[in-house]
Design a protein around this motif. Structure first.
Motif, PDB file in Angstrom:
ATOM      1  N   GLU A 177       0.884  -1.160   0.000  1.00 26.82           N
ATOM      2  CA  GLU A 177       0.000   0.000   0.000  1.00 26.82           C
ATOM      3  C   GLU A 177       0.924   1.212   0.000  1.00 26.82           C
ATOM      4  OE1 GLU A 177      -1.306   3.398   0.961  1.00 26.82           O
ATOM      5  OE2 GLU A 177      -0.637   2.487   2.850  1.00 26.82           O
ATOM      6  N   MET A 226       0.155   4.621  -1.059  1.00 25.88           N
ATOM      7  CA  MET A 226      -0.486   5.906  -1.324  1.00 25.88           C
ATOM      8  C   MET A 226      -0.687   6.759  -0.070  1.00 25.88           C
ATOM      9  SD  MET A 226      -0.680   5.718  -4.522  1.00 25.88           S
ATOM     10  CE  MET A 226      -1.630   7.198  -4.831  1.00 25.88           C
ATOM     11  N   SER A 227      -0.170   6.350   1.051  1.00 24.37           N
ATOM     12  CA  SER A 227      -0.471   7.051   2.305  1.00 24.37           C
ATOM     13  C   SER A 227       0.788   7.547   2.987  1.00 24.37           C
ATOM     14  CB  SER A 227      -1.219   6.113   3.246  1.00 24.37           C
ATOM     15  OG  SER A 227      -0.431   4.971   3.513  1.00 24.37           O
ATOM     16  N   GLU A 252      -4.443   7.171   6.888  1.00 23.05           N
ATOM     17  CA  GLU A 252      -4.437   6.875   5.462  1.00 23.05           C
ATOM     18  C   GLU A 252      -3.999   5.441   5.203  1.00 23.05           C
ATOM     19  OE1 GLU A 252      -2.128   9.698   3.324  1.00 23.05           O
ATOM     20  OE2 GLU A 252      -3.484  11.365   3.709  1.00 23.05           O
ATOM     21  N   ASN A 253      -3.009   4.951   5.946  1.00 23.81           N
ATOM     22  CA  ASN A 253      -2.598   3.549   5.835  1.00 23.81           C
ATOM     23  C   ASN A 253      -3.799   2.629   5.918  1.00 23.81           C
ATOM     24  OD1 ASN A 253       0.400   3.950   7.892  1.00 23.81           O
ATOM     25  ND2 ASN A 253       0.216   4.036   5.677  1.00 23.81           N
ATOM     26  N   ARG A 298      -7.113   3.366   5.840  1.00 22.24           N
ATOM     27  CA  ARG A 298      -8.154   3.615   4.836  1.00 22.24           C
ATOM     28  C   ARG A 298      -7.839   2.890   3.533  1.00 22.24           C
ATOM     29  NH1 ARG A 298     -12.132   7.104   5.419  1.00 22.24           N
ATOM     30  NH2 ARG A 298     -12.087   8.756   6.998  1.00 22.24           N
ATOM     31  N   HIS A 299      -6.616   3.023   3.072  1.00 20.13           N
ATOM     32  CA  HIS A 299      -6.234   2.392   1.818  1.00 20.13           C
ATOM     33  C   HIS A 299      -6.148   0.873   1.966  1.00 20.13           C
ATOM     34  CE1 HIS A 299      -4.338   6.500   0.754  1.00 20.13           C
ATOM     35  NE2 HIS A 299      -5.546   6.416   0.252  1.00 20.13           N
ATOM     36  N   VAL A 303      -9.532  -0.715   1.519  1.00 20.51           N
ATOM     37  CA  VAL A 303      -9.926  -0.877   0.117  1.00 20.51           C
ATOM     38  C   VAL A 303      -9.244  -2.096  -0.496  1.00 20.51           C
ATOM     39  CG1 VAL A 303      -9.830   0.182  -2.176  1.00 20.51           C
ATOM     40  CG2 VAL A 303     -10.378   1.582  -0.174  1.00 20.51           C
ATOM     41  N   LEU A 304      -7.943  -2.239  -0.231  1.00 22.36           N
ATOM     42  CA  LEU A 304      -7.192  -3.347  -0.815  1.00 22.36           C
ATOM     43  C   LEU A 304      -7.666  -4.710  -0.318  1.00 22.36           C
ATOM     44  CD1 LEU A 304      -3.566  -1.875  -0.607  1.00 22.36           C
ATOM     45  CD2 LEU A 304      -4.992  -2.100  -2.651  1.00 22.36           C
TER      46      LEU A 304
END
Length: 236
Positions: free
Chosen positions: A136, A138-139, A144-145, A147-148, A151-152
């Protein structure tokens, strides 16, 4: 994975949020609550952070997905705390306690993401091929870690989240667990270190984490009391 281009580096830590009205309101309310309780609110959060730091297991209690939190790199390589987190994930994977592992962390400086640097370190130290390793990238903070990662971990938005272990430094566990549970994770803590190293540096880290946690928790309580759905939606 390695073809991902590094985005503009964002500022890490508390300072990146000081232009956000909701977060500033939460900080103001937290300061009032701190003063009104003569500091006892902060003491309660210190106790919470220290309790979890001292009581959390140093290995995954059962087989689950592992979420490994990154940290800012030094010369594109994991620093000491991050290496401990990675080593814990590797040891648990080798022991058959990881169904899959997600390395969490975006571009916080340098030419590679924290997750990619972690992947390279793990492959260099010996990673079991039978355990899937995902990134991951994008954070740049713990919220944010998660949240993303949420999704994954789902193929579809309505899929249930699998139970996870949160692998991070002992000082960081309370904040990560708080955020994860608010985001709907069935999560438990796994400590990177075998025990709390009672050094001045570590005591400062514990104290800082208690402050962060007090700020977040007070802000969420204020949002619930005032019906501020925008603020509450930040951690839901």
């Amino acid at each position: 994975m390695s073809g991902i281009q590094a985005p503009k580096i964002l500022r890490r830590g508390v300072w990146r949020y000081l232009s956000d009205r909701d977060i500033l309101v939460a900080a103001f309310v937290t300061a009032i609550a701190f003063a009104a309780t003569a500091g006892l609110l902060y003491v309660a959060h210190v106790a919470r952070v220290v309790w979890l730091a001292t009581r959390s297991p140093a290995s995954a209690p059962s087989r689950r997905t592992l979420l490994v939190f990154g940290r800012r790199l030094v010369d594109d390589r994991p620093e000491a705390d991050f290496r401990q987190r990675l080593a814990r994930a590797r040891d648990d994977a080798l022991a058959g306690l990881a169904s899959r592992v997600y390395l969490l962390g975006g571009f916080s400086g340098g030419s590679v993401s924290e997750a990619e640097a972690g992947r390279r370190w793990l492959l260099g130290e010996g990673w079991p091929r039978a355990v899937p390793l995902a990134l991951e990238q994008m954070s740049i903070d713990s919220l944010e870690n998660l949240r993303h990662a949420r999704v994954l971990l789902r193929e579809r938005d309505d899929d249930p989240l699998p139970p996870v272990w949160l692998v991070t430094s002992r000082y960081h566990l309370a904040r990560c667990l708080y955020l994860a549970r608010r985001l709907g994770f069935d999560a438990g803590p796994v400590a990177a270190e075998p025990h709390v190293p009672w050094t001045p540096r570590y005591a400062i880290r514990l104290a800082m984490e208690a402050g962060y946690l007090m700020w977040i928790d007070t802000g969420m309580r204020w949002a619930a009391v005032t019906g501020n759905h925008r603020m509450a939606a930040r951690i839901t």
